[in-house]
Design a protein around this motif. Structure first.
Motif, short mmCIF file in Angstrom:
data_model
loop_
_atom_site.label_atom_id
_atom_site.label_comp_id
_atom_site.label_asym_id
_atom_site.label_seq_id
_atom_site.Cartn_x
_atom_site.Cartn_y
_atom_site.Cartn_z
N ASP A 19 -28.34 1.67 3.04
CA ASP A 19 -29.67 1.30 2.53
C ASP A 19 -30.70 2.38 2.87
OD1 ASP A 19 -28.76 -1.05 1.39
OD2 ASP A 19 -29.56 -2.34 2.97
N VAL B 172 -32.97 4.68 0.20
CA VAL B 172 -34.43 4.85 0.22
C VAL B 172 -34.78 6.33 0.26
CG1 VAL B 172 -36.54 4.43 1.55
CG2 VAL B 172 -34.90 2.57 1.18
N PHE C 29 -41.35 3.21 3.40
CA PHE C 29 -40.31 2.33 2.89
C PHE C 29 -39.16 2.19 3.89
CE2 PHE C 29 -42.65 4.07 -0.67
CZ PHE C 29 -43.02 2.90 -1.33
N ALA D 234 -40.41 -0.32 6.43
CA ALA D 234 -40.36 -1.66 5.84
C ALA D 234 -38.91 -2.15 5.73
CB ALA D 234 -41.03 -1.65 4.47
N LEU D 235 -38.01 -1.27 5.32
CA LEU D 235 -36.59 -1.64 5.22
C LEU D 235 -36.05 -2.06 6.57
CD1 LEU D 235 -33.87 -1.76 3.68
CD2 LEU D 235 -33.57 0.65 4.28
N SER E 255 -34.70 -5.74 7.21
CA SER E 255 -33.28 -5.84 7.54
C SER E 255 -33.09 -6.60 8.84
CB SER E 255 -32.64 -4.45 7.63
OG SER E 255 -32.63 -3.85 6.35
N VAL F 236 -34.94 -8.41 1.35
CA VAL F 236 -35.02 -7.01 1.79
C VAL F 236 -35.68 -6.15 0.71
CG1 VAL F 236 -33.65 -4.95 2.34
CG2 VAL F 236 -33.11 -7.13 3.42
N THR G 12 -39.27 -4.66 1.36
CA THR G 12 -39.33 -3.19 1.48
C THR G 12 -40.38 -2.61 0.54
OG1 THR G 12 -37.02 -3.06 2.18
CG2 THR G 12 -37.98 -1.07 1.23
N GLY H 101 -43.72 -1.47 2.25
CA GLY H 101 -43.72 -0.01 2.09
C GLY H 101 -44.97 0.47 1.38
#
Length: 129
Positions: A14, A18, A45, A48-49, A53, A72, A76, A80
């Motif tokens: 992931d 990004v 991002f 945020a991820l 997560s 998610v 995100t 983000g």
């Protein structure tokens, strides 16, 4: 339920998705593809991820589209963009739309592929027995 190493590997995928999103965006706008520039674009991002997560780890199934993947993805994108604006970058409507679409394809798509592969493995394992 998946083990911790599987979760970490999927989380790294992931993160890479990004970073690819940021690199593609920078390339399409003729911005430099240096590591610092790409990471600077991706950083809001990525943060945020990581947050979403961790929030969704309670479901322990990071190949599931619902609820993990959707939470998610939306988290995100939303967080983000908020971080991006708070740090002085822009978030014009076309960027918001592209970010939502591309990250949706990447983050939800990764889970759809993972889910499909997991189902195929279960069927193959069942056929062997």
């Amino acid at each position: 339920m998946q083990n911790r190493l599987t979760w970490i590997a999927l989380f790294i995928i992931d993160l890479l998705l990004v970073v690819i999103f940021a690199a593609l965006g920078r390339r399409s706008h003729a911005e430099g593809l240096d590591a610092a520039g790409i990471l600077g674009t991706a950083a809001p991002f990525l943060i945020a991820l990581a947050i979403f997560s961790c929030i969704t780890v309670v479901w322990r199934e990071s190949i599931r589209i619902w609820p993990h993947g959707i939470v998610v993805w939306i988290g995100t994108v939303a967080l983000g963009l908020i971080i991006r604006v708070l740090t002085g970058d822009t978030a014009a409507t076309p960027f918001i739309v592209v970010a939502a679409l591309v990250l949706g394809i990447f983050l939800v798509g990764r889970r759809a592929i993972g889910s499909l592969l997991a189902r195929r493995k279960v069927r193959a394992d069942g056929a062997v027995n």
